[in-house]
Design an enzyme around this catalytic site. Sequence first.
Site, PDB file in Angstrom:
ATOM      1  N   GLU A 172       0.954  -1.306  -0.116  1.00 17.68           N
ATOM      2  CA  GLU A 172      -0.154   0.399   0.178  1.00 17.68           C
ATOM      3  C   GLU A 172       0.777   1.443  -0.172  1.00 17.68           C
ATOM      4  OE1 GLU A 172      -4.273  -1.350   2.694  1.00 17.68           O
ATOM      5  OE2 GLU A 172      -1.755  -0.999   3.219  1.00 17.68           O
ATOM      6  N   CYS A 173       0.695   2.229  -1.158  1.00 15.23           N
ATOM      7  CA  CYS A 173       1.561   3.380  -1.000  1.00 15.23           C
ATOM      8  C   CYS A 173       2.927   3.969  -0.792  1.00 15.23           C
ATOM      9  CB  CYS A 173       0.723   4.414   0.340  1.00 15.23           C
ATOM     10  SG  CYS A 173       1.076   6.089  -0.802  1.00 15.23           S
ATOM     11  N   GLY A 174       3.592   4.428   0.671  1.00 14.74           N
ATOM     12  CA  GLY A 174       4.669   3.606   0.430  1.00 14.74           C
ATOM     13  C   GLY A 174       5.286   2.622   0.101  1.00 14.74           C
ATOM     14  N   CYS A 181      -0.823  -0.700  -4.635  1.00 11.57           N
ATOM     15  CA  CYS A 181      -1.702   0.265  -4.698  1.00 11.57           C
ATOM     16  C   CYS A 181      -1.489   1.490  -3.839  1.00 11.57           C
ATOM     17  CB  CYS A 181      -3.126  -0.227  -4.627  1.00 11.57           C
ATOM     18  SG  CYS A 181      -3.409  -1.070  -3.237  1.00 11.57           S
TER      19      CYS A 181
END
Length: 462
Positions: free
Chosen positions: A333-335, A436
């Site tokens: 997720e993200c990072g 994502c």
Amino acid sequence: MSNISIPRLVVTGLSGGAGKTINSLGLARAWSEAGKTVSPFKKGPDYIDAVWLGLAARRPSSNLDPYFMQPETIRSLFAHRAHLADVAVIEGNRGLYDGMDVDGSCSTAELARILDAPVLLSMDCTKMTRTAAAVLSGIAGFEDGVNLGGVILNRTASERHRSILTSSIEQYTDVPVLGALPKISPDPIPERHMGLISNREYDGQEEILSNLARLMRDNCDLERIWELACSAGPLTGVAPLWPEASKPAEVTIGYVRDAALWFYYEENLEALSRAGAKLVELSLLDDSPWPEIHGLYLGGGFPETLAEDLASRCEMGQRVRSLSEAGLPIYAECGGFMFLTESVTWGDKTWPMAGVIPVRTDLCKRPHGLGYVRAEVLQDNPYHPKGSVLVGHEFHYSQCLSDATADALPMALRMERGTGMIGGFDGYMVRNTFACYTHIHALGTPWWAENFVKTAEAWKEG
């Protein structure tokens, strides 16, 4: 079903930046120092404030969000985390009535009604006197079902200023003034591009929190605030958060928790554990060998601030890339997604990352994606059923760059609300790796943890 009696208080403000975080942290630490067991909560999808609240209360914090969760789930989570606590401190987000639309959907006021909790308002009184009474009158009467139990006056200039404010509010309203804080300069908690600085990159948090507790004791009526929290009635008909028994651990799932990646909802980890995973904490910033794992969870964080350290550990990037190529289930997720890309660019510097996903990320000066997410699952994948709707949130200053167009990339999510990676899509899928920008909460996507564990079991057996 059961009835739960827990003293509780929602600390909110007129807007973001009104001082509610200082008041929440100071109140939680002051009560903790007084020997009370404080259960902290953060309204909304905020990781950083939630961690600071946990530090202040000396007890892990949980997020309560009406966008992710149904009211009955919020009450169940609240009761689950606040069980046996003396008091719960719930920090709101933005202004009391601010929500997703003109109806105030998912507002802090809505959360206060769901929890039947009194509200303590934080009010920035900069260059304001009698007008404060008019504002409070409007706040108190704006919506039914909100128990505005008191106000703390923030950023007051002098004793004379505090006296005029208090007298005006007492004369024209029924809202008790429960504290008046002086201006604090500089800001006691350092900030940067995504809000408060991470406690994992700052060593002065204990001094800060002790000072905030002292500030509350010196300038607020803590006894009356305690009485306000105790005025909350019982919550009735609360269901267990996890009605089914935990499954025995059959697989090991590693999750990275270090200074680079540490954004995790505790309920996500608990859901994985209850679904049959033994969880082990890992680091990307430590060259030590990893134990045998059957799945890998890469949460969000600040890979850009530690990009040089991450890039210098070539063997770590190769390790993760090899695991992905072998088909290990990886959820990022993200990072965590940024670490899996080819590179991260911030300003005039570019650092190579793990190279699992053939895209690049570039840090912008302003948020590139911010807010709640709603996405349709378009493609088969191990984690989210095709055709389901994913609710989550995103907050990233980076943008995703690729030489390919969005429709040529293996994206599993079409954004109905939110930015995602490229062209309104998110959820890059390769082998068993799903990456994502969207953060999810296990209580809003109840299938995720079980599917993750089942995929890890299949990989282990295969």
